[in-house]
Design a protein around this motif. Structure first.
Motif, PDB file in Angstrom:
ATOM      1  N   ALA A 270      34.184  33.541  42.086  1.00 15.24           N
ATOM      2  CA  ALA A 270      35.716  33.029  42.241  1.00 15.24           C
ATOM      3  C   ALA A 270      36.356  32.195  41.332  1.00 15.24           C
ATOM      4  CB  ALA A 270      35.955  32.736  43.692  1.00 15.24           C
ATOM      5  N   GLU A 271      35.324  31.497  41.047  1.00 13.53           N
ATOM      6  CA  GLU A 271      35.735  30.500  39.929  1.00 13.53           C
ATOM      7  C   GLU A 271      36.047  31.035  38.794  1.00 13.53           C
ATOM      8  OE1 GLU A 271      33.155  26.276  40.907  1.00 13.53           O
ATOM      9  OE2 GLU A 271      32.155  27.915  39.702  1.00 13.53           O
ATOM     10  N   ARG A 272      35.245  31.993  38.065  1.00 10.97           N
ATOM     11  CA  ARG A 272      35.450  32.917  37.160  1.00 10.97           C
ATOM     12  C   ARG A 272      36.901  33.447  37.036  1.00 10.97           C
ATOM     13  NH1 ARG A 272      31.941  32.219  32.849  1.00 10.97           N
ATOM     14  NH2 ARG A 272      33.859  31.549  31.972  1.00 10.97           N
ATOM     15  N   LEU A 273      37.016  34.091  38.235  1.00 10.07           N
ATOM     16  CA  LEU A 273      38.519  34.747  38.403  1.00 10.07           C
ATOM     17  C   LEU A 273      39.556  33.874  38.191  1.00 10.07           C
ATOM     18  CD1 LEU A 273      39.599  37.684  39.315  1.00 10.07           C
ATOM     19  CD2 LEU A 273      39.821  36.477  41.537  1.00 10.07           C
ATOM     20  N   LEU A 274      39.368  32.888  38.846  1.00 14.26           N
ATOM     21  CA  LEU A 274      40.473  32.038  38.670  1.00 14.26           C
ATOM     22  C   LEU A 274      40.507  31.530  37.336  1.00 14.26           C
ATOM     23  CD1 LEU A 274      39.875  30.078  42.121  1.00 14.26           C
ATOM     24  CD2 LEU A 274      41.814  31.140  41.451  1.00 14.26           C
TER      25      LEU A 274
END
Lengths: 644, 218
Positions: B76-80
């Protein structure tokens, strides 16, 4: 609209789309001058009256994207916000229709009567884009006039359609977050400031110019309310806005533009592909340069110049002028026209017999390559090299144009996006690029010099270009812009277009140069007769004679070159013919004059475009630098074991 | 004890372990929420962890569950940060929400979209999922930056990850929107791509910011 007697039109659009040509055309001014000058004449306002309505046109600097914050956009934004105008005319490039329409949609959002002048229709058609104008007008709900401004086509139609300009009902819907925020902004501004979605978007992206403007025009409380709305938005407004618009325009284009199947020309396609290849591309560049040299250097500068200068002027016209004026008793007056520095025998002759054949040959070759579609490929090929000196491949165009006229090239640096890139390009133009007029005389003066001598000149200039580019790219603050460029397929040039461009550009340059050549020779004549020249020669002899090891008369050439480079070299040419210059001295003096300020017009243009400070800085830098480089080259050459 | 709480505790044990400790006090320091003795007991009863004195260890099942929580959080962090361009600090809160509700298929989808990344924006390892292992066996990841495409290959634009607004505006105004089909014509000296019957030249620096789905068999 019709009941008003006066309409102020904001003329907006991208860089180099022909805004000025359209304005001049509408005002029935001579379009020819404007287009041939590559917008050299900067029209800020034009006006004309049509069917009892007076139209004032406000020409703005070209811009890329209103959501950007560079200085180019400021003027347009300022006019839009202050409602100086009550109509927008967007001049768009039909060839880059996608980019143009994204801007059109942006401008339509400012909720003013709007008219779209779709310029460069000929270019679009050449590349197989058939644009359905009626459908485009219907989908955008505005008047659309196709034009080819530099030929004057479509301008009358555009003028007629102004009377019908209206507000478009087009509305591009953004995502709910933006729409809700737009409503809030509208509510806050409501009583005092006319709200448009265009203004709203500028507010939401926190555009610094717009925010400053609001601060001045709103009371503290409402200004704070606006800032709260901006703060409440999560996400990147400008990204959301631009992608919504892009999608909208993409969909619209699918309906409006029909692309011709471009006839496959396998040979041209192969050459096109090879010319951007890292190895074959260089080979092709070599072939192109060789042809350029043969065409401009041999055919233009030798064959044609010899014919016009030797046969036409020296053998026929000059004696004729002398005979025609022999009735004048005063030798002083006679010499003013037909003497050593005579206005006819020197001024007219050098302009028509030396300058003209070379610029015609140059412009023919240049227009041919341009029409062929080669130039963007050169940018691709040399981009990496230009990156090292803080530029990108795009800068190749102004630099090549410099070989025709440095002043024209100075103006064309506007196509570069960043100020930093413009300044570096100008420095290179001024320092190392000899214009066609100079080249003409240089070719003549280098005739006795060996290939090694010519090679030394080219090498010194190239090294200087890299060193000056490299240093200035480190010193001048700012970033370089991204290199993204559309490459069109190669095609067989249209001879008609090439000849037309050659004629237009040569005529323009000649008109500019001819008077100077005539006044210039008159001034020289006066200086000669008054005996000022020997005085100047003596004054500069410590540098010229002792350090550069050149004859004292070089001072005259150097001073004159400040006003017009080729005039300085003509003095040298004269000296060389009289055996006053050795080959080493020719090489050194040519380098000094190329590096020095190209000409007065160029300096004035730089001052006009970039300010007095920058202009003076250039003079202070370049004058000593040109002499220093001359001294260095002279010193090194004399160490070489072979003769030049 | 809620599912949410269980996952929070498992996450804390994992991060403490990454830093080389299984001590209960270190684990408590990693957690944003209070961990009580009862909760630890409950996890032992559910067969997720074992305790011995102050030390806590995963069971096989507990480790698997913890791995999935960590994986969702870091993906999720990567996506954001990569796709939505949020700063690393901004992402923390949202990523904490994501880790509790992402369904396995969606997690896999995100992982594939991002090209099976190996680390999170903070530099910690993202535990590989089945999709990553499969991808490693078959071909390279499906979404790759344009500069890793081979000359002559076709691809579809997935997303553009640039911090620079002018660059993004420019790419968009050339019609460079996600979904556009392109073919890489040459890589040197400058990238040339073909799309919509036109050729576009762009620099390697820009090509690195453009992520594409490689077309199978093209």
């Amino acid at each position: 609209m019709n009941d008003k007697k006066e309409i102020n039109i904001l003329v907006a659009g991208g860089i180099n789309v022909g805004k000025t040509s359209v304005c001049l055309g509408l005002a029935r001014k001579n379009v020819y001058i404007a287009s041939s000058a590559s917008s050299k004449i900067r029209v800020n306002t034009e006006d004309f009256t049509y069917k009892g309505v007076r139209y004032n046109l406000f020409d703005t600097p070209g811009f890329n994207n209103l959501l950007n914050t560079s200085e180019d956009e400021l003027k347009t934004k300022e006019s839009l916000l202050n409602q100086r105008c009550n109509m927008i005319m967007h001049v768009a490039n039909a060839r880059h229709i996608m980019r143009s329409l994204i801007t059109a949609v942006q401008l339509i959002e400012f909720d003013m009567p709007f008219i779209l002048a779709l310029n460069m229709m000929d270019e679009a058609e050449k590349f197989g884009n058939n644009i359905n104008i009626q459908k485009l007008a219907k989908l955008l709900d505005v008047g659309v006039s196709p034009t080819i401004a530099n030929e004057g086509a479509g301008i009358d139609n555009l003028r007629r359609s102004l009377i019908n300009a209206k507000r478009s009902s087009l509305m591009v819907r953004y995502n709910p977050i933006i729409e809700k925020s737009l409503d809030k902004v509208k509510g806050i501004l409501a009583p005092d400031i006319h709200f448009s979605r265009g203004l709203g978007i500028l507010v939401l992206i926190n555009d610094s110019f717009t925010i400053d403007w609001l601060r001045k025009n709103l009371d503290d409380k409402r200004f704070q309310d606006i800032m709260n709305v901006i703060a409440s938005i999560t996400g990147d407004v400008s990204l959301m806005v631009i992608s919504t618009k892009t999608h909208f325009v993409k969909k619209l284009l699918a309906e409006v533009v029909h692309k011709d199947e471009i006839k496959k020309r396998p040979a041209l396609e192969l050459i096109g592909n090879l010319s951007t290849h890292k190895v074959y591309g260089i080979l092709i560049l070599g072939i192109v340069l060789t042809f350029l040299y043969l065409f401009v250097g041999k055919l233009g500068a030798e064959l044609l110049v010899n014919f016009f200068d030797g046969t036409v002027f020296t053998n026929m016209l000059n004696p004729m002028f002398a005979r025609a004026l022999s009735f004048i008793p005063s030798s002083f007056v006679r010499d003013a026209f037909v003497g050593e520095y005579g206005m006819l025998t020197m001024g007219l002759r050098t302009a028509l017999a030396i300058l003209l054949p070379i610029i015609v040959a140059f412009y023919f070759a240049f227009s041919f390559l341009e029409d062929f579609g080669y130039m963007p490929r050169l940018s691709v090929l040399l981009n990496n090299m230009f990156r090292r000196i803080g530029l990108n491949g795009r800068a190749i165009l102004p630099i090549i144009l410099g070989f025709s006229c440095v002043t024209m090239a100075t103006v064309s640096t506007r196509v570069l996006e960043e100020r930093k890139e413009r300044l570096i390009t100008i420095l290179i133009l001024v320092l190392v690029i000899p214009c066609s007029a100079k080249l003409a005389v240089i070719v003549a003066i280098l005739a006795p010099v060996s290939l090694i001598g010519i090679f030394i000149i080219v090498a010194v200039l190239l090294i200087l270009m890299f060193i000056s580019g490299f240093i200035s790219s480190k010193i001048i603050p700012g970033a370089s812009s991204d290199f993204i460029m559309e490459i069109f397929p190669l095609r067989i040039p249209s001879m008609k277009a090439v000849l037309f461009k050659t004629y237009r550009n040569s005529m323009f340059l000649l008109k500019e140069a001819l008077p100077f050549f005539i006044y210039g020779s008159f001034c020289l004549f006066l200086l000669d007769k008054m005996g000022v020249l020997p005085f100047l020669d003596a004054l500069f002899s410590p540098v010229v004679v002792d350090m550069l090891q050149l004859p004292p008369k070089f001072t005259e050439a150097y001073i004159l070159s400040f006003f017009r480079g080729e005039a300085g070299i003509i003095i040298l040419l004269d000296m060389a013919f009289n055996g006053q210059l050795s080959n080493i001295q020719i090489v050194v003096s040519v380098i000094v004059i190329i590096v020095s300020i190209p000409c007065m017009t160029n300096l004035l243009m730089i001052i006009k475009e970039y300010g007095l400070k920058f202009g003076l800085f250039l003079v202070m830098l370049i004058m000593p630098l040109s002499l220093l480089i001359g001294v260095l080259v002279n010193y090194v050459i004399r160490l070489l074991p072979f003769a030049l | 004890m809620t599912n949410h709480k269980i996952e929070e505790v498992l996450e804390s044990i994992w991060t403490a372990k990454e830093k080389g400790s299984s001590n209960i006090n270190d684990i408590k320091r990693e957690s944003k929420e209070e961990i009580t003795v009862q909760e630890v007991d409950e996890l032992v009863k559910s067969g997720l962890i074992n305790t011995s004195g102050e030390k806590i260890d995963f069971t096989v099942k507990g480790e698997e569950d913890a791995k999935n929580v960590i994986r969702r959080h870091r993906l999720a962090e990567r996506l954001l940060t990569d796709v939505l361009k949020r700063s690393v600090d901004e992402t923390e809160e949202t990523a904490c929400e994501f880790e509790h509700f992402l369904a396995p298929e969606i997690t896999q989808g995100i992982c594939t979209l991002l090209g099976h990344p190996k680390t999170c924006p903070h530099g910690s390892t993202i535990p590989p999922g089945d999709c990553c292992l499969q991808a490693r066996e078959t071909v390279e990841s499906v979404v790759i930056p344009l500069d890793r495409l081979h000359t002559g290959e076709s691809a579809k634009v997935a997303y553009i990850t640039t911090q620079s607004h002018p660059r993004l505006h420019k790419l968009l105004s050339f019609g460079f929107t996600p979904g556009l089909t392109i073919r890489l014509h040459q890589k040197s000296p400058t990238f040339i791509i073909e799309c919509d019957k036109t050729q576009l030249a762009l620099e390697k620096d820009i090509a690195k910011d453009i992520f594409v789905w490689k077309k199978e068999g093209a």
